[in-house]
Design a protein around this motif. Structure first.
Motif, PDB file in Angstrom:
ATOM      1  N   LEU A  43     -18.768  -7.630 -25.956  1.00 46.79           N
ATOM      2  CA  LEU A  43     -19.130  -7.515 -27.366  1.00 46.79           C
ATOM      3  C   LEU A  43     -20.068  -8.676 -27.685  1.00 46.79           C
ATOM      4  O   LEU A  43     -19.709  -9.838 -27.472  1.00 46.79           O
ATOM      5  CB  LEU A  43     -17.875  -7.603 -28.240  1.00 46.79           C
ATOM      6  CG  LEU A  43     -18.074  -7.666 -29.751  1.00 46.79           C
ATOM      7  CD1 LEU A  43     -18.599  -6.329 -30.264  1.00 46.79           C
ATOM      8  CD2 LEU A  43     -16.768  -8.023 -30.441  1.00 46.79           C
ATOM      9  N   THR A  44     -21.275  -8.371 -28.162  1.00 44.32           N
ATOM     10  CA  THR A  44     -22.258  -9.394 -28.505  1.00 44.32           C
ATOM     11  C   THR A  44     -22.603  -9.256 -29.975  1.00 44.32           C
ATOM     12  O   THR A  44     -22.860  -8.147 -30.452  1.00 44.32           O
ATOM     13  CB  THR A  44     -23.534  -9.231 -27.655  1.00 44.32           C
ATOM     14  OG1 THR A  44     -23.172  -9.230 -26.269  1.00 44.32           O
ATOM     15  CG2 THR A  44     -24.519 -10.355 -27.916  1.00 44.32           C
ATOM     16  N   TYR A  45     -22.604 -10.372 -30.706  1.00 41.66           N
ATOM     17  CA  TYR A  45     -22.915 -10.355 -32.132  1.00 41.66           C
ATOM     18  C   TYR A  45     -23.395 -11.742 -32.564  1.00 41.66           C
ATOM     19  O   TYR A  45     -23.256 -12.714 -31.826  1.00 41.66           O
ATOM     20  CB  TYR A  45     -21.693  -9.924 -32.955  1.00 41.66           C
ATOM     21  CG  TYR A  45     -20.513 -10.856 -32.858  1.00 41.66           C
ATOM     22  CD1 TYR A  45     -20.283 -11.820 -33.830  1.00 41.66           C
ATOM     23  CD2 TYR A  45     -19.630 -10.781 -31.782  1.00 41.66           C
ATOM     24  CE1 TYR A  45     -19.200 -12.683 -33.735  1.00 41.66           C
ATOM     25  CE2 TYR A  45     -18.549 -11.635 -31.684  1.00 41.66           C
ATOM     26  CZ  TYR A  45     -18.340 -12.590 -32.658  1.00 41.66           C
ATOM     27  OH  TYR A  45     -17.271 -13.447 -32.570  1.00 41.66           O
ATOM     28  N   VAL A  46     -23.976 -11.823 -33.751  1.00 44.93           N
ATOM     29  CA  VAL A  46     -24.432 -13.103 -34.300  1.00 44.93           C
ATOM     30  C   VAL A  46     -23.458 -13.534 -35.386  1.00 44.93           C
ATOM     31  O   VAL A  46     -23.113 -12.742 -36.263  1.00 44.93           O
ATOM     32  CB  VAL A  46     -25.860 -12.993 -34.879  1.00 44.93           C
ATOM     33  CG1 VAL A  46     -26.273 -14.299 -35.535  1.00 44.93           C
ATOM     34  CG2 VAL A  46     -26.844 -12.605 -33.790  1.00 44.93           C
ATOM     35  N   GLU A  52     -22.840 -14.854 -30.200  1.00 43.03           N
ATOM     36  CA  GLU A  52     -21.471 -14.911 -29.666  1.00 43.03           C
ATOM     37  C   GLU A  52     -21.255 -13.753 -28.699  1.00 43.03           C
ATOM     38  O   GLU A  52     -21.770 -12.655 -28.912  1.00 43.03           O
ATOM     39  CB  GLU A  52     -20.447 -14.797 -30.801  1.00 43.03           C
ATOM     40  CG  GLU A  52     -20.539 -15.888 -31.830  1.00 43.03           C
ATOM     41  CD  GLU A  52     -19.970 -17.204 -31.351  1.00 43.03           C
ATOM     42  OE1 GLU A  52     -19.191 -17.220 -30.377  1.00 43.03           O
ATOM     43  OE2 GLU A  52     -20.314 -18.237 -31.956  1.00 43.03           O
ATOM     44  N   GLN A  53     -20.486 -13.988 -27.657  1.00 39.12           N
ATOM     45  CA  GLN A  53     -20.120 -12.945 -26.702  1.00 39.12           C
ATOM     46  C   GLN A  53     -18.639 -13.048 -26.365  1.00 39.12           C
ATOM     47  O   GLN A  53     -18.135 -14.135 -26.109  1.00 39.12           O
ATOM     48  CB  GLN A  53     -20.929 -13.050 -25.411  1.00 39.12           C
ATOM     49  CG  GLN A  53     -22.358 -12.637 -25.575  1.00 39.12           C
ATOM     50  CD  GLN A  53     -23.071 -12.539 -24.236  1.00 39.12           C
ATOM     51  OE1 GLN A  53     -22.860 -13.366 -23.355  1.00 39.12           O
ATOM     52  NE2 GLN A  53     -23.902 -11.534 -24.098  1.00 39.12           N
ATOM     53  N   LYS A  54     -17.984 -11.909 -26.390  1.00 40.60           N
ATOM     54  CA  LYS A  54     -16.576 -11.799 -25.998  1.00 40.60           C
ATOM     55  C   LYS A  54     -16.510 -10.710 -24.936  1.00 40.60           C
ATOM     56  O   LYS A  54     -17.096  -9.636 -25.102  1.00 40.60           O
ATOM     57  CB  LYS A  54     -15.683 -11.393 -27.181  1.00 40.60           C
ATOM     58  CG  LYS A  54     -15.830 -12.251 -28.419  1.00 40.60           C
ATOM     59  CD  LYS A  54     -15.251 -13.615 -28.209  1.00 40.60           C
ATOM     60  CE  LYS A  54     -15.389 -14.398 -29.521  1.00 40.60           C
ATOM     61  NZ  LYS A  54     -14.775 -15.662 -29.479  1.00 40.60           N
ATOM     62  N   SER A  55     -15.816 -10.973 -23.847  1.00 37.31           N
ATOM     63  CA  SER A  55     -15.719 -10.001 -22.751  1.00 37.31           C
ATOM     64  C   SER A  55     -14.273  -9.754 -22.374  1.00 37.31           C
ATOM     65  O   SER A  55     -13.408 -10.607 -22.581  1.00 37.31           O
ATOM     66  CB  SER A  55     -16.473 -10.511 -21.522  1.00 37.31           C
ATOM     67  OG  SER A  55     -17.836 -10.621 -21.781  1.00 37.31           O
ATOM     68  N   MET A  56     -14.037  -8.598 -21.787  1.00 37.10           N
ATOM     69  CA  MET A  56     -12.728  -8.244 -21.257  1.00 37.10           C
ATOM     70  C   MET A  56     -12.904  -7.135 -20.240  1.00 37.10           C
ATOM     71  O   MET A  56     -13.967  -6.536 -20.152  1.00 37.10           O
ATOM     72  CB  MET A  56     -11.779  -7.793 -22.368  1.00 37.10           C
ATOM     73  CG  MET A  56     -12.154  -6.471 -23.008  1.00 37.10           C
ATOM     74  SD  MET A  56     -10.846  -5.722 -23.993  1.00 37.10           S
ATOM     75  CE  MET A  56      -9.643  -5.298 -22.761  1.00 37.10           C
ATOM     76  N   VAL A  57     -11.850  -6.871 -19.505  1.00 33.29           N
ATOM     77  CA  VAL A  57     -11.858  -5.753 -18.574  1.00 33.29           C
ATOM     78  C   VAL A  57     -11.255  -4.554 -19.286  1.00 33.29           C
ATOM     79  O   VAL A  57     -10.106  -4.597 -19.734  1.00 33.29           O
ATOM     80  CB  VAL A  57     -11.056  -6.083 -17.291  1.00 33.29           C
ATOM     81  CG1 VAL A  57     -10.999  -4.866 -16.383  1.00 33.29           C
ATOM     82  CG2 VAL A  57     -11.678  -7.260 -16.571  1.00 33.29           C
ATOM     83  N   PHE A  63     -10.302  -0.478 -24.514  1.00 30.62           N
ATOM     84  CA  PHE A  63     -10.649  -1.871 -24.786  1.00 30.62           C
ATOM     85  C   PHE A  63     -10.291  -2.255 -26.215  1.00 30.62           C
ATOM     86  O   PHE A  63     -10.133  -1.402 -27.083  1.00 30.62           O
ATOM     87  CB  PHE A  63     -12.148  -2.109 -24.560  1.00 30.62           C
ATOM     88  CG  PHE A  63     -13.024  -1.359 -25.515  1.00 30.62           C
ATOM     89  CD1 PHE A  63     -13.445  -1.940 -26.698  1.00 30.62           C
ATOM     90  CD2 PHE A  63     -13.434  -0.071 -25.231  1.00 30.62           C
ATOM     91  CE1 PHE A  63     -14.249  -1.248 -27.592  1.00 30.62           C
ATOM     92  CE2 PHE A  63     -14.241   0.623 -26.116  1.00 30.62           C
ATOM     93  CZ  PHE A  63     -14.649   0.031 -27.293  1.00 30.62           C
ATOM     94  N   SER A  64     -10.154  -3.560 -26.449  1.00 31.13           N
ATOM     95  CA  SER A  64      -9.911  -4.128 -27.763  1.00 31.13           C
ATOM     96  C   SER A  64     -10.475  -5.544 -27.758  1.00 31.13           C
ATOM     97  O   SER A  64      -9.981  -6.400 -27.018  1.00 31.13           O
ATOM     98  CB  SER A  64      -8.418  -4.149 -28.086  1.00 31.13           C
ATOM     99  OG  SER A  64      -8.196  -4.783 -29.334  1.00 31.13           O
ATOM    100  N   LEU A  65     -11.509  -5.777 -28.533  1.00 26.51           N
ATOM    101  CA  LEU A  65     -12.157  -7.082 -28.605  1.00 26.51           C
ATOM    102  C   LEU A  65     -12.130  -7.589 -30.036  1.00 26.51           C
ATOM    103  O   LEU A  65     -12.300  -6.818 -30.978  1.00 26.51           O
ATOM    104  CB  LEU A  65     -13.608  -6.983 -28.117  1.00 26.51           C
ATOM    105  CG  LEU A  65     -13.770  -6.702 -26.629  1.00 26.51           C
ATOM    106  CD1 LEU A  65     -15.119  -6.083 -26.344  1.00 26.51           C
ATOM    107  CD2 LEU A  65     -13.604  -7.989 -25.864  1.00 26.51           C
ATOM    108  N   THR A  66     -11.921  -8.889 -30.203  1.00 23.24           N
ATOM    109  CA  THR A  66     -11.848  -9.501 -31.520  1.00 23.24           C
ATOM    110  C   THR A  66     -12.960 -10.523 -31.665  1.00 23.24           C
ATOM    111  O   THR A  66     -13.267 -11.255 -30.735  1.00 23.24           O
ATOM    112  CB  THR A  66     -10.491 -10.204 -31.709  1.00 23.24           C
ATOM    113  OG1 THR A  66      -9.449  -9.256 -31.491  1.00 23.24           O
ATOM    114  CG2 THR A  66     -10.348 -10.770 -33.104  1.00 23.24           C
ATOM    115  N   GLY A  67     -13.578 -10.548 -32.852  1.00 21.75           N
ATOM    116  CA  GLY A  67     -14.621 -11.515 -33.146  1.00 21.75           C
ATOM    117  C   GLY A  67     -14.408 -12.118 -34.518  1.00 21.75           C
ATOM    118  O   GLY A  67     -13.493 -11.739 -35.250  1.00 21.75           O
ATOM    119  N   SER A  68     -15.279 -13.048 -34.874  1.00 23.74           N
ATOM    120  CA  SER A  68     -15.178 -13.727 -36.155  1.00 23.74           C
ATOM    121  C   SER A  68     -16.574 -13.982 -36.700  1.00 23.74           C
ATOM    122  O   SER A  68     -17.447 -14.469 -35.987  1.00 23.74           O
ATOM    123  CB  SER A  68     -14.437 -15.049 -35.973  1.00 23.74           C
ATOM    124  OG  SER A  68     -14.390 -15.755 -37.188  1.00 23.74           O
TER     125      SER A  68
END
Length: 79
Positions: A43-46, A52-57, A63-68
């Motif tokens: 997951l890539t975002y500003v 910002e980048q968050k990764s998972m397998v 999948f479930s990714l969390t950002g802020s």
């Protein structure tokens, strides 16, 4: 594979429109991509002027990714 990536993009796009409840700065992108199998998803975002980048397998395409982010942002999912 192209169909799976299109689904991934659409899932990510729609998920960015839906913010999770709770803290106004937190968001979560969840989904299932048929045919993705088990592989890394990013997951890539500003946020606050930083990329910002968050990764998972993703396992079996799930999948479930969390950002802020303090402001609305557009996120991109890649596999």
């Amino acid at each position: 594979m192209r169909h799976a990536l299109l689904k991934l993009f659409l899932t990510g796009f729609l998920a960015t429109l839906l913010w999770s409840c709770g803290d106004d700065t937190q968001f979560r992108v969840e989904g299932v991509v048929e045919g993705l199998g088990t592989r890394n998803i990013t997951l890539t975002y500003v946020a606050d002027g930083r990329l910002e980048q968050k990764s998972m397998v993703a396992i079996d395409g799930k999948f479930s990714l969390t950002g802020s982010s303090k402001d609305y942002t557009i996120a991109e999912l890649t596999a």
